[in-house]
Design an enzyme around this catalytic site. Structure first.
Site: not given
Ligand code: GDG
Length: 492
Positions: A174, A386
């Site tokens: 990821h 990222d």
């Molecule tokens: C890893 C990789 C890769 C966040 N705050 C809240 C909330 N979120 C959700 C977002 C999004 C998820 O969390 C975060 O996903 P990201 O992709 O931005 O980042 P990472 O957590 O670092 O994830 C990344 C991912 O894995 C998938 O492969 O994209 O690069 O680092 O879905 O919406 N959701 C809710 N409340 C919040 O306060 N409901």
């Protein structure tokens, strides 16, 4: 869901055709006011994607429950069998907070903060990976498909292969896979590569990540490689391990439906009203993590305010920074620094009744997130590194009105797909400022055209397509190691 709902499920001798293993189970234990506890689905597209592929396929999901000590009994949630793996309090510190989040995470994200190396952390990482592998081996049916997720479980593929050579093993990364020059810093670089090479197929977010992995195998293990494949073993035990880009996505249909509901649309208007109906609402949504570039973003906004290119009243920047890894020192320091900066900006530029930066160190429900996305004029996604960044994909998907604008770092996996975003190098603060101003001031037609193209791209490549493609590539025959038949495809 509660454990008693497992009553009509297969007994402990049942073995599964599809075995998914990830550090965490897709549920959190929540406590009601009366003290009773139940399991609640964690938000996120991964769960939805897995649900759709697992429900038709006799699947089990193996992972840690999020709590120290004995593992709860296996149970069902939304038609998926969940099998908890126990972690002791010390293993959480050493395997999870230590090796995973304070050794691997910095190395795999360009060493934005220094990585810490401790042999006790590595020992725990090995031990926990072995424990996961033993559970996988025990639960997999003959010839089963095993799908292991992420950097916390890089040794499990080889352990599983030792125990169960009959199963087909895939692993998905990821996060980025670092260039060999950074990866080589790891004292345990060889066993990690050997662990991954236990898989038949390795999926990465970008082609560059797959290439970095293949190059590391050539340079550090001296193995024969060609684009997208590594040859391991000799003679009869020779086999090909394939590596390719399979960029992850989100559950487009459910988020777009949510964004269209009258309640979410009304909430988006209410959010703007409560902020004083600013001309420009800027938004950031991230886990509070140093990889996300929150400090760079704040610096750019602060300078724009100082230069008068953004004004208060008129501009509000809402930054949701979801609590994350608060027991790791680098995260505590980052939080202090961000909160000090927010205080400084508001101290200088806010007036009574109108803050400039609304900083929210909290988690929100899906509907509130969708409303925030709909309310924002410009979404700032400025990570320094990222793997993908799902927030970028969520923002464009929620913009069912084709409105808004996305400022997106070139150091995200998402940039490789969302080419009509307002691209930025977040290290270049002057450049970032110019891009923010362009995203605000471009004509409505230009912004809509850019948004529509991104929406189409994400809609055509949703999370179900991602899971389907990963499983297709995993199922493919590797072919003979002389390369006379091709392995998995590599796309950018
Ligand atoms: C890893 C990789 C890769 C966040 N705050 C809240 C909330 N979120 C959700 C977002 C999004 C998820 O969390 C975060 O996903 P990201 O992709 O931005 O980042 P990472 O957590 O670092 O994830 C990344 C991912 O894995 C998938 O492969 O994209 O690069 O680092 O879905 O919406 N959701 C809710 N409340 C919040 O306060 N409901």
């Amino acid at each position: 869901m509660t454990p008693d709902q497992t009553a009509d499920r297969p007994g402990s001798t049942h073995r599964f055709d599809l075995v998914v293993a990830a550090n965490r189970l897709p549920v959190d234990r929540v406590e009601a006011p009366d003290g009773s506890t139940s399991w609640q689905r964690s938000p996120g597209g991964l769960v939805t994607a897995m649900e759709s592929v697992m429900q038709g396929r006799d699947g089990v999901w193996i992972g840690w429950s999020g709590e120290a000590g004995d593992a709860p009994e296996p149970f069902d949630d939304s038609g998926i069998r969940l099998h908890p793996v126990a972690l002791s309090a010390q293993e959480i510190q050493h395997y999870y907070e230590g090796f995973s989040n304070d050794t691997l995470w910095p190395i795999y994200h360009d060493v934005i903060v220094p990585a810490h190396f401790h042999r006790t952390w590595w020992a725990a990482y090995e031990r926990v990976n072995r424990r996961f592998a033993e559970v996988i081996a025990e639960l997999a049916a003959p010839g089963a498909t095993v799908w292991i997720h992420d950097y916390q479980l890089q040794l499990a593929p080889a352990y599983v292969r030792d125990l169960r050579p009959d199963v087909r093993i895939g692993w998905f990364d990821h996060i980025p896979f670092p260039p060999v020059e950074l990866f080589a810093q790891l004292p345990w670089r060889r066993p990690i590569l050997q662990g991954l090479l236990g898989a038949d197929f390795l999926g990465f977010q970008r082609k560059a990540d797959a290439d970095n992995f293949v190059r590391a195998c050539r340079r550090l293990l001296d193995l024969p490689t060609r684009s997208g494949q590594v040859t391991v073993g000799i003679g009869d035990s020779e086999r090909l391990v394939r590596a390719a880009a399979v960029p992850i996505s989100i559950d487009v249909a459910s988020l777009a439906d949510l964004a269209r509901t009258p309640a979410v649309q009304a909430r988006a208007r209410e959010i703007r009203d409560s902020l004083g109906n600013p001309e420009t609402l800027l938004l950031g949504v991230d886990r509070l993590d140093y990889t996300k570039g929150i400090r760079h973003r704040l610096k750019a906004v602060e300078e724009l305010l100082r230069e008068g290119r953004l004004a208060n009243p008129g501009t509000v920047f809402v930054q949701v920074a979801t609590p994350s890894r608060g027991r790791v020192e680098a995260y505590r320091q980052l939080r202090t620094e961000i909160e000090r900066t927010v205080g400084r900006i508001n101290g200088e530029f806010a007036s009574i009744g109108s803050v400039v930066v609304q900083y929210l160190h909290q988690s929100y429900g899906r509907a509130e997130m969708a409303a925030l996305y709909l309310a924002a004029d410009v979404m700032l996604v400025t990570p320094l590194r990222d793997g993908m960044n799902l927030v970028a994909k969520e923002y464009v998907t929620a913009r069912v009105d084709d409105g808004g604008a996305l400022v997106l770092s070139e150091f995200t996996g998402a940039w490789h797909e969302l080419r009509t975003a307002y691209v930025t190098n977040p290290h270049d603060i002057d450049g970032l400022k110019d891009v923010i101003v362009a995203a605000i001031s471009d004509s409505r037609q230009v912004r809509r055209r850019r948004m529509r193209a991104m929406r189409k791209r994400v809609a055509d490549h949703d999370v179900n397509a991602w899971a389907g493609r990963f499983l297709d590539l995993l199922a493919r025959d590797s072919g003979p190691a002389d390369g006379s038949r091709s392995g998995g495809s590599t796309t950018s």
